[in-house]
Motif scaffolding. Sequence first.
Motif, PDB file in Angstrom:
ATOM      1  N   LEU A 291       5.578  17.611   4.627  1.00  0.00           N
ATOM      2  CA  LEU A 291       3.936  17.044   4.733  1.00  0.00           C
ATOM      3  C   LEU A 291       3.360  18.331   5.043  1.00  0.00           C
ATOM      4  N   ARG A 293      -0.410  19.332   5.539  1.00  0.00           N
ATOM      5  CA  ARG A 293      -1.616  18.824   5.393  1.00  0.00           C
ATOM      6  C   ARG A 293      -2.506  19.804   5.036  1.00  0.00           C
ATOM      7  N   ARG A 329       0.413  17.562   0.453  1.00  0.00           N
ATOM      8  CA  ARG A 329      -0.606  16.538   0.500  1.00  0.00           C
ATOM      9  C   ARG A 329      -1.929  16.790  -0.026  1.00  0.00           C
ATOM     10  N   LYS A 337     -11.129  14.069  10.731  1.00  0.00           N
ATOM     11  CA  LYS A 337     -11.060  15.523  10.172  1.00  0.00           C
ATOM     12  C   LYS A 337     -12.650  15.734   9.326  1.00  0.00           C
ATOM     13  N   ARG A 355     -12.206   8.575   3.418  1.00  0.00           N
ATOM     14  CA  ARG A 355     -11.409   9.351   3.712  1.00  0.00           C
ATOM     15  C   ARG A 355     -10.360   9.645   2.844  1.00  0.00           C
ATOM     16  N   ASN A 451       1.427   7.282  11.723  1.00  0.00           N
ATOM     17  CA  ASN A 451       0.362   7.427  12.688  1.00  0.00           C
ATOM     18  C   ASN A 451      -0.862   6.250  12.195  1.00  0.00           C
TER      19      ASN A 451
HETATM   20  C1  PEP Z   1       0.238   9.495   9.288  1.00  0.00           C
HETATM   21  O1  PEP Z   1      -1.008   8.931   9.073  1.00  0.00           O
HETATM   22  O2  PEP Z   1       1.122   9.055   9.822  1.00  0.00           O
HETATM   23  C2  PEP Z   1       0.206  11.136   8.745  1.00  0.00           C
HETATM   24  C3  PEP Z   1       1.358  11.585   8.893  1.00  0.00           C
HETATM   25  O3  PEP Z   1      -0.900  11.498   8.337  1.00  0.00           O
HETATM   26  P1  PEP Z   1      -2.024  12.203   9.553  1.00  0.00           P
HETATM   27  O4  PEP Z   1      -1.317  12.037  10.857  1.00  0.00           O
HETATM   28  O5  PEP Z   1      -2.368  13.652   8.964  1.00  0.00           O
HETATM   29  O6  PEP Z   1      -3.043  11.158   9.379  1.00  0.00           O
END
Ligand code: PEP
Length: 540
Positions: A291, A293, A329, A337, A355, A451
């Motif tokens: 990942l 970001r 991603r 954010k 988003r 998350n």
């Molecule tokens: C998640 O949502 O678990 C994730 C990895 O993305 P982020 O924490 O960047 O929203």
Amino acid sequence: MIVLNGTGVSSGIAYGKIRFFRHSKCAVEKISVSDTDREIKRWREAANDASAQLLEMAQRQEGGDAADLFETHRLMLRDPDFVEAIEKEIVESSVNAEAAVEVVGKRFSQMFSSMENDYMRERSADVDDVSNRLINILSGSLEQESGVPTSPVIIAADDLSPSETVLLDRSTILGFILINGSKNSHTAILARNLGIPAIIGIGDKLASELDGRYAVMDGSEGMAVIDPDERMMRELEKKRQHENAQKRRMDALRGKPDVTEDGKNIKVYANIASPADVKYVLENDAAGIGLFRSEFLFLESGSLPTEEQQFEAYSSVLKKMEGREVIIRTLDIGADKNAEYLGLEREHNPELGMRGIRLCLTRPDIFKTQLRALYKASVYGKLLIMFPMVAGLWELIDAKRICREVREELSEKGVAFDEHVPIGIMVETPAAALIADDLAKEADFFSVGTNDLTQYTLAADRQGSALERFYDVAHPAVMRLIEETIRAAHANGIWAGICGESAADTSLTEQFLKMGADEFSVSPKTILPLRGAVRSGKAY
Ligand code: PEP
Ligand code: MG
């Protein structure tokens, strides 16, 4: 015994004498001059000397963050706005070069420190650093005694500039304790890289009267104790032995394959936020990046990053990973954010708002620029593209159509790219988990974002500290959705991984393995502990 509490930013236990660091900055005398040409010549020579010093310091670092940092300082010296402002100040105020550098340096530093973005705010320390270097050169004070210690000590200071930190001899530093400082400052990053315990934000209790006293510090707890009693010393010594043994156990896992006890190969990958993080990925021996970001590139700058800037970032990561998988991603801006320059409408409930993929489908101009940069970079390594926040099948189909359009445009222009970049999605809404069977027919892989999946399943804000006990990543509802996602992936012949924070929770590893997880993506420093859990876990 005096107990000082702050924020631990680099773990480890240290014991030794406190030594207060004296900054070598000299006082600047403002002098009126009539020969401003001479001052301009002096400043230009000083800038050349500073650049040469920084180059030498960068070469001594042999790569890494410190080398990048000195390179950034060299770029600042050539920044047209900075150069023009100094020369203008010399001419218009008829002052000596030292005074002009001080005035302009302060102005630029204040400008950075008033910015909203954390990263930009922290650049003000870099401007101060560059200005101090120039002033020291101009006033010939390079030989002046600095606070650099010669025997092992715990360094105490109000704050340390990045170049002060890296100039310190590693063998003479037991730890850092700072009155101020910030978690994301380069000093904290460098301390972590060097493996030196560090505590920031202790405040005024850390007074210079403590110079020369003995202290013990615990970087993970953010606690330093002056004149510790025997009990405290015994406790921390025990903790140190435990941490050292743990580290040795982890080091022994370097180079070992990520395979479960019963023989399933697992991808143990790392999460990153910027190209600079690749260093930690490699240091911690991750097999790939699960990942990246990419939105942090958009948050770090005050305007949309150009296609060229994005291409640079993506291709540099791919090159450094030398053929290992890199999952990038696409832009996941929105919710917590936000980039002001996008001018997005204020929302009542941003977590449920515009988003991730929703923004990209609404602003195809931004999305296409990113996709062009990604495809162009794809020839430099093994790229995989992943869409965030998918809730409906049509969103994935539409996003894939835009990818196809970008590929066609590049082909028409004769631009090289990898035709077979796999396209996957994050499963982070309950809706996506529940229609995983349909999504799996359109996606090449899944990565569960625990998350957000936890937040949306339990209707519990992931940022609300008061909600911590309601935000349960191991809630049976969340676990069932993850299991269903992986089942649907396998039923349709694609792989599924987990990239939220709970992927690094080794108390859950065995459960995830049993569900069939094929990949885990975690922060670099948790790679080796996770490898340990995978190797002792069973998948079948
Ligand atoms: C998640 O949502 O678990 C994730 C990895 O993305 P982020 O924490 O960047 O929203
Ligand atoms: Mg998410």
